[in-house]
Design a protein around this motif. Sequence first.
Motif, PDB file in Angstrom:
ATOM      1  N   SER A   1      19.994  48.000  18.519  1.00 43.09           N
ATOM      2  CA  SER A   1      19.681  49.024  17.526  1.00 43.09           C
ATOM      3  C   SER A   1      20.897  49.290  16.647  1.00 43.09           C
ATOM      4  O   SER A   1      22.027  48.869  16.959  1.00 43.09           O
ATOM      5  N   LEU A   2      20.692  50.007  15.579  1.00 42.70           N
ATOM      6  CA  LEU A   2      21.807  50.393  14.717  1.00 42.70           C
ATOM      7  C   LEU A   2      22.828  51.201  15.507  1.00 42.70           C
ATOM      8  O   LEU A   2      24.047  50.973  15.391  1.00 42.70           O
ATOM      9  N   GLU A   3      22.342  52.123  16.336  1.00 46.77           N
ATOM     10  CA  GLU A   3      23.241  52.980  17.117  1.00 46.77           C
ATOM     11  C   GLU A   3      24.092  52.154  18.089  1.00 46.77           C
ATOM     12  O   GLU A   3      25.302  52.406  18.246  1.00 46.77           O
ATOM     13  N   GLU A   4      23.483  51.159  18.732  1.00 47.47           N
ATOM     14  CA  GLU A   4      24.226  50.307  19.657  1.00 47.47           C
ATOM     15  C   GLU A   4      25.263  49.465  18.909  1.00 47.47           C
ATOM     16  O   GLU A   4      26.391  49.284  19.378  1.00 47.47           O
TER      17      GLU A   4
ATOM     18  N   LEU B   1      32.477  49.367  27.972  1.00 47.87           N
ATOM     19  CA  LEU B   1      32.702  50.804  27.834  1.00 47.87           C
ATOM     20  C   LEU B   1      31.442  51.551  27.397  1.00 47.87           C
ATOM     21  O   LEU B   1      31.256  52.719  27.734  1.00 47.87           O
ATOM     22  N   ILE B   2      30.585  50.863  26.650  1.00 48.88           N
ATOM     23  CA  ILE B   2      29.341  51.522  26.180  1.00 48.88           C
ATOM     24  C   ILE B   2      28.114  50.983  26.916  1.00 48.88           C
ATOM     25  O   ILE B   2      26.978  51.257  26.520  1.00 48.88           O
ATOM     26  N   SER B   3      28.342  50.208  27.974  1.00 46.83           N
ATOM     27  CA  SER B   3      27.251  49.644  28.791  1.00 46.83           C
ATOM     28  C   SER B   3      26.249  48.859  27.954  1.00 46.83           C
ATOM     29  O   SER B   3      25.030  48.997  28.101  1.00 46.83           O
ATOM     30  N   LEU B   4      26.760  48.009  27.082  1.00 47.92           N
ATOM     31  CA  LEU B   4      25.918  47.179  26.225  1.00 47.92           C
ATOM     32  C   LEU B   4      25.914  45.758  26.772  1.00 47.92           C
ATOM     33  O   LEU B   4      26.972  45.124  26.875  1.00 47.92           O
ATOM     34  N   ASP B   5      24.743  45.266  27.132  1.00 50.81           N
ATOM     35  CA  ASP B   5      24.612  43.951  27.749  1.00 50.81           C
ATOM     36  C   ASP B   5      24.647  42.864  26.679  1.00 50.81           C
ATOM     37  O   ASP B   5      23.703  42.723  25.893  1.00 50.81           O
TER      38      ASP B   5
ATOM     39  N   ARG C   1      11.622  44.268   5.572  1.00 48.26           N
ATOM     40  CA  ARG C   1      12.878  43.969   6.277  1.00 48.26           C
ATOM     41  C   ARG C   1      13.837  45.153   6.211  1.00 48.26           C
ATOM     42  O   ARG C   1      14.566  45.425   7.164  1.00 48.26           O
ATOM     43  N   MET C   2      13.826  45.858   5.097  1.00 51.28           N
ATOM     44  CA  MET C   2      14.736  46.994   4.938  1.00 51.28           C
ATOM     45  C   MET C   2      14.472  48.076   5.985  1.00 51.28           C
ATOM     46  O   MET C   2      15.399  48.709   6.484  1.00 51.28           O
ATOM     47  N   ALA C   3      13.205  48.283   6.325  1.00 49.80           N
ATOM     48  CA  ALA C   3      12.828  49.382   7.218  1.00 49.80           C
ATOM     49  C   ALA C   3      12.543  48.929   8.642  1.00 49.80           C
ATOM     50  O   ALA C   3      12.156  49.742   9.483  1.00 49.80           O
ATOM     51  N   ALA C   4      12.748  47.652   8.948  1.00 45.98           N
ATOM     52  CA  ALA C   4      12.359  47.094  10.249  1.00 45.98           C
ATOM     53  C   ALA C   4      13.146  47.699  11.410  1.00 45.98           C
ATOM     54  O   ALA C   4      14.296  48.105  11.274  1.00 45.98           O
ATOM     55  N   SER C   5      12.488  47.748  12.581  1.00 43.50           N
ATOM     56  CA  SER C   5      13.109  48.270  13.804  1.00 43.50           C
ATOM     57  C   SER C   5      13.661  47.129  14.649  1.00 43.50           C
ATOM     58  O   SER C   5      13.191  45.983  14.564  1.00 43.50           O
ATOM     59  N   ALA C   6      14.634  47.446  15.489  1.00 40.39           N
ATOM     60  CA  ALA C   6      15.249  46.450  16.370  1.00 40.39           C
ATOM     61  C   ALA C   6      14.192  45.747  17.212  1.00 40.39           C
ATOM     62  O   ALA C   6      13.279  46.382  17.737  1.00 40.39           O
ATOM     63  N   GLY C   7      14.312  44.425  17.307  1.00 38.42           N
ATOM     64  CA  GLY C   7      13.399  43.643  18.122  1.00 38.42           C
ATOM     65  C   GLY C   7      12.182  43.129  17.396  1.00 38.42           C
ATOM     66  O   GLY C   7      11.484  42.244  17.899  1.00 38.42           O
ATOM     67  N   SER C   8      11.885  43.656  16.213  1.00 37.43           N
ATOM     68  CA  SER C   8      10.721  43.189  15.459  1.00 37.43           C
ATOM     69  C   SER C   8      11.062  41.897  14.721  1.00 37.43           C
ATOM     70  O   SER C   8      12.232  41.568  14.521  1.00 37.43           O
ATOM     71  N   SER C   9      10.026  41.159  14.306  1.00 39.43           N
ATOM     72  CA  SER C   9      10.261  39.877  13.640  1.00 39.43           C
ATOM     73  C   SER C   9      10.939  40.049  12.282  1.00 39.43           C
ATOM     74  O   SER C   9      11.580  39.120  11.781  1.00 39.43           O
TER      75      SER C   9
ATOM     76  N   SER D   1      18.356  44.502   7.528  1.00 40.33           N
ATOM     77  CA  SER D   1      17.856  45.780   8.055  1.00 40.33           C
ATOM     78  C   SER D   1      19.020  46.697   8.404  1.00 40.33           C
ATOM     79  O   SER D   1      19.033  47.885   8.053  1.00 40.33           O
ATOM     80  N   LEU D   2      20.006  46.163   9.119  1.00 44.20           N
ATOM     81  CA  LEU D   2      21.162  46.961   9.526  1.00 44.20           C
ATOM     82  C   LEU D   2      22.018  47.364   8.328  1.00 44.20           C
ATOM     83  O   LEU D   2      22.561  48.470   8.281  1.00 44.20           O
ATOM     84  N   VAL D   3      22.130  46.468   7.364  1.00 48.08           N
ATOM     85  CA  VAL D   3      22.888  46.776   6.142  1.00 48.08           C
ATOM     86  C   VAL D   3      22.263  47.962   5.415  1.00 48.08           C
ATOM     87  O   VAL D   3      22.960  48.869   4.956  1.00 48.08           O
ATOM     88  N   CYS D   4      20.940  47.962   5.321  1.00 45.22           N
ATOM     89  CA  CYS D   4      20.234  49.034   4.615  1.00 45.22           C
ATOM     90  C   CYS D   4      20.249  50.349   5.392  1.00 45.22           C
ATOM     91  O   CYS D   4      20.362  51.432   4.809  1.00 45.22           O
ATOM     92  N   GLN D   5      20.134  50.252   6.702  1.00 43.45           N
ATOM     93  CA  GLN D   5      19.986  51.459   7.525  1.00 43.45           C
ATOM     94  C   GLN D   5      21.318  52.054   7.977  1.00 43.45           C
ATOM     95  O   GLN D   5      21.342  53.137   8.571  1.00 43.45           O
ATOM     96  N   LEU D   6      22.429  51.373   7.688  1.00 42.19           N
ATOM     97  CA  LEU D   6      23.737  51.866   8.105  1.00 42.19           C
ATOM     98  C   LEU D   6      23.975  53.288   7.608  1.00 42.19           C
ATOM     99  O   LEU D   6      24.426  54.150   8.362  1.00 42.19           O
ATOM    100  N   ARG D   7      23.645  53.546   6.351  1.00 46.76           N
ATOM    101  CA  ARG D   7      23.927  54.857   5.773  1.00 46.76           C
ATOM    102  C   ARG D   7      22.684  55.597   5.293  1.00 46.76           C
ATOM    103  O   ARG D   7      22.777  56.761   4.905  1.00 46.76           O
TER     104      ARG D   7
END
Length: 286
Positions: free
Chosen positions: A269-272, A256-260, A156-164, A170-176
Amino acid sequence: MDESLWNSRHQIAELLEENGLTLKKRFGQNFLIDPAHREKIVAALAPAPGDHIWEIGPGMGAITHHLLHDDIKVTVFEIDRGLIRLLRKLFGERIRIVEGDFLQTFPEELKKSGMPDRLLGNLPYSTGSVMIGALAEADAFPPVSVFTLQKEVGRRMAASAGSSDYSVFSLVCQLRCKVEKICDIGGSAFFPPPRVVSSTVRMTRKELSPHGRMEDFFILVHDLFASRRKTAANNLKRGRTASKYGWKKIETASSLISLDLKRRGETFSLEETLALYDEIVNETLY
């Protein structure tokens, strides 16, 4: 000190008996007796001369022993009073021991001694993710952290957006931090052997990463994942972010960032997510 002291179930059991110690299930005590895996953990940590290292849950000191060279300063966090006595017997003044529950003691230690250069821990299966979450919210990750924990948590720590496996965690860990798995460790490498597979995970602080507590970012993330089946819009309308900033501000920010916002939050994603946060709170992240 002879490293073989920690290399077999028989030797560990003898050491426990000699010191009148018993294992406590509530502390999730599983000691790593495989020297090859201990070497992998230390190699992943890559301590440098003069470093200050924090170790969470040193147990009987099997990895601690590897760190005590090159003028490295080691602070260990241990809750078990019996193991604290043993650590003092084995290492004396060579280590500093912070007694008690890590979640309660680390904030004060952070204020007192500052951010360590390295952080590692063989974390309890029941509270490992809580510990990492607390470190993330306190912005207390040093340049390199290495944790051994349940394999599913590491995934879960390393998971990518959209994966189960992708989640708030995941976002908490990957923020920094960049998160990468170092290795899996089977139950037979521990005493007593757990019934699950463990993973050793390295978290490397990103060169450009947000600083500070960022409470509103974590609130936004929890809002996005409030219900995985609902769209981001549905979740956000009912969340704490909208209560504080207003739904109109969120709509404008996403435009403003074209996020649906008709997408599900688990696809962001983390960036979005960071871009949305930045527009909502009008905060410079770096």
